[in-house]
Scaffold this motif. Sequence first.
Motif, PDB file in Angstrom:
ATOM      1  N   TYR A  60       0.819  -1.211   0.000  1.00  0.00           N
ATOM      2  CA  TYR A  60       0.000   0.000   0.000  1.00  0.00           C
ATOM      3  C   TYR A  60       0.857   1.267   0.000  1.00  0.00           C
ATOM      4  N   GLU A  61       2.177   1.096  -0.085  1.00  0.00           N
ATOM      5  CA  GLU A  61       3.068   2.254  -0.113  1.00  0.00           C
ATOM      6  C   GLU A  61       3.727   2.432  -1.483  1.00  0.00           C
ATOM      7  N   SER A  62       4.137   1.342  -2.108  1.00  0.00           N
ATOM      8  CA  SER A  62       4.783   1.403  -3.414  1.00  0.00           C
ATOM      9  C   SER A  62       3.757   1.177  -4.518  1.00  0.00           C
ATOM     10  N   GLU A  98       4.741  -1.836  -6.814  1.00  0.00           N
ATOM     11  CA  GLU A  98       4.433  -3.162  -6.282  1.00  0.00           C
ATOM     12  C   GLU A  98       2.930  -3.411  -6.233  1.00  0.00           C
ATOM     13  N   ALA A  99       2.153  -2.377  -5.946  1.00  0.00           N
ATOM     14  CA  ALA A  99       0.696  -2.525  -5.938  1.00  0.00           C
ATOM     15  C   ALA A  99       0.189  -2.851  -7.343  1.00  0.00           C
ATOM     16  N   ARG A 100       0.777  -2.214  -8.358  1.00  0.00           N
ATOM     17  CA  ARG A 100       0.403  -2.531  -9.748  1.00  0.00           C
ATOM     18  C   ARG A 100       0.751  -3.980 -10.080  1.00  0.00           C
ATOM     19  N   ARG A 106      -8.636  -5.396  -0.539  1.00  0.00           N
ATOM     20  CA  ARG A 106      -8.618  -5.173   0.912  1.00  0.00           C
ATOM     21  C   ARG A 106      -7.213  -5.517   1.392  1.00  0.00           C
ATOM     22  N   MET A 107      -6.582  -4.593   2.048  1.00  0.00           N
ATOM     23  CA  MET A 107      -5.250  -4.835   2.566  1.00  0.00           C
ATOM     24  C   MET A 107      -5.258  -5.901   3.661  1.00  0.00           C
ATOM     25  N   HIS A 108      -4.187  -6.650   3.724  1.00  0.00           N
ATOM     26  CA  HIS A 108      -4.008  -7.644   4.777  1.00  0.00           C
ATOM     27  C   HIS A 108      -3.515  -6.961   6.049  1.00  0.00           C
ATOM     28  N   MET A 115      -6.031   6.469  -1.947  1.00  0.00           N
ATOM     29  CA  MET A 115      -6.038   7.070  -3.275  1.00  0.00           C
ATOM     30  C   MET A 115      -4.975   6.440  -4.177  1.00  0.00           C
ATOM     31  N   MET A 116      -3.858   5.987  -3.600  1.00  0.00           N
ATOM     32  CA  MET A 116      -2.848   5.295  -4.391  1.00  0.00           C
ATOM     33  C   MET A 116      -3.421   4.002  -4.958  1.00  0.00           C
ATOM     34  N   LEU A 117      -4.251   3.305  -4.182  1.00  0.00           N
ATOM     35  CA  LEU A 117      -4.887   2.087  -4.677  1.00  0.00           C
ATOM     36  C   LEU A 117      -5.799   2.403  -5.855  1.00  0.00           C
TER      37      LEU A 117
END
Length: 292
Positions: free
Chosen positions: A113-115, A118-120, A138-140, A157-159
């Motif tokens: 949820y920061e990079s 990596e999320a992509r 949903r984040m773990h 918003m990054m998500l």
Amino acid sequence: MKVIISHDVDHLSAREHTRDLIVPKFVVRYGIEWFLGYTGWREVKLAVQSLRTGSWQHIDELMDFDEAHGVPSTFFVAVANGRKLCYPLADAREWIARIKARGFDVGVHGIEYESAEEARRELALFREATGQDIAGVRMHNIGYSRSSVLLTRSEVMMLRDVGYSYSTTTFAETGPWPHGAFWEFPIHLMDGHIFQVGRPWKTRTLNQAKEETTRRLTTAADRGVSHFSLLFHDGHFCDYHRDYRDWYVWVVDYLKGMGYPLCGYRDALRELNNNFTSAGPASRCSESACSA
């Protein structure tokens, strides 16, 4: 008020956790709950047996129940590893295929949820496994403990920016909030929180959990919440988590008896976006006005 039920797949087997403290903490938790009188000796023995059999997931049993009771649930499955979650990608793909074959929706149980990069990557792996264009996340390891992830608005918003259609990864008493066609669905009720208050073990009885559940549902309905999100982990649908399983069986029956309609995130997203578009720009709240 419509109710959305979802399930997080955190563990498939106890054998995954040879390099962390999940298994020792599992044993200690049961010892404390038995000592305090919240868990019976039979449950403790069954929990120990689960370490030998290795199976900590109860996805099939939960799908059987949801299917029999008309629950259009969404299962969030991880395609990456992180803290306290380490099942292989090949196993995740197998379970995604099995869940979809049963007619249930699947989302990403996210790690990053920061990079954005990596999320992509997680989203790309998920789309490769599912073929889905609409994907929720949903984040773990979210929650209120010191070790839990508690996302900020900018992280949500990054998500959105990496391509997710919706997120359900924050906790609030408000309804879903939009940013364009992307929606955040706050979680209103989670099995762990309803039984574990301020501790990593049970501090409520089944009856107390039922009372708190009815209070939260009534409060949300009175507040005008359009979609109420309820999270239940598949690993709790078993004999050694008897109170959790019995609570879930009860809450599904209670929701139906009280006339709360059940829907999935995909249908809720479609409904909210249709209403949002029809209402026009004047109804759209700004990022600062929409609280999560």
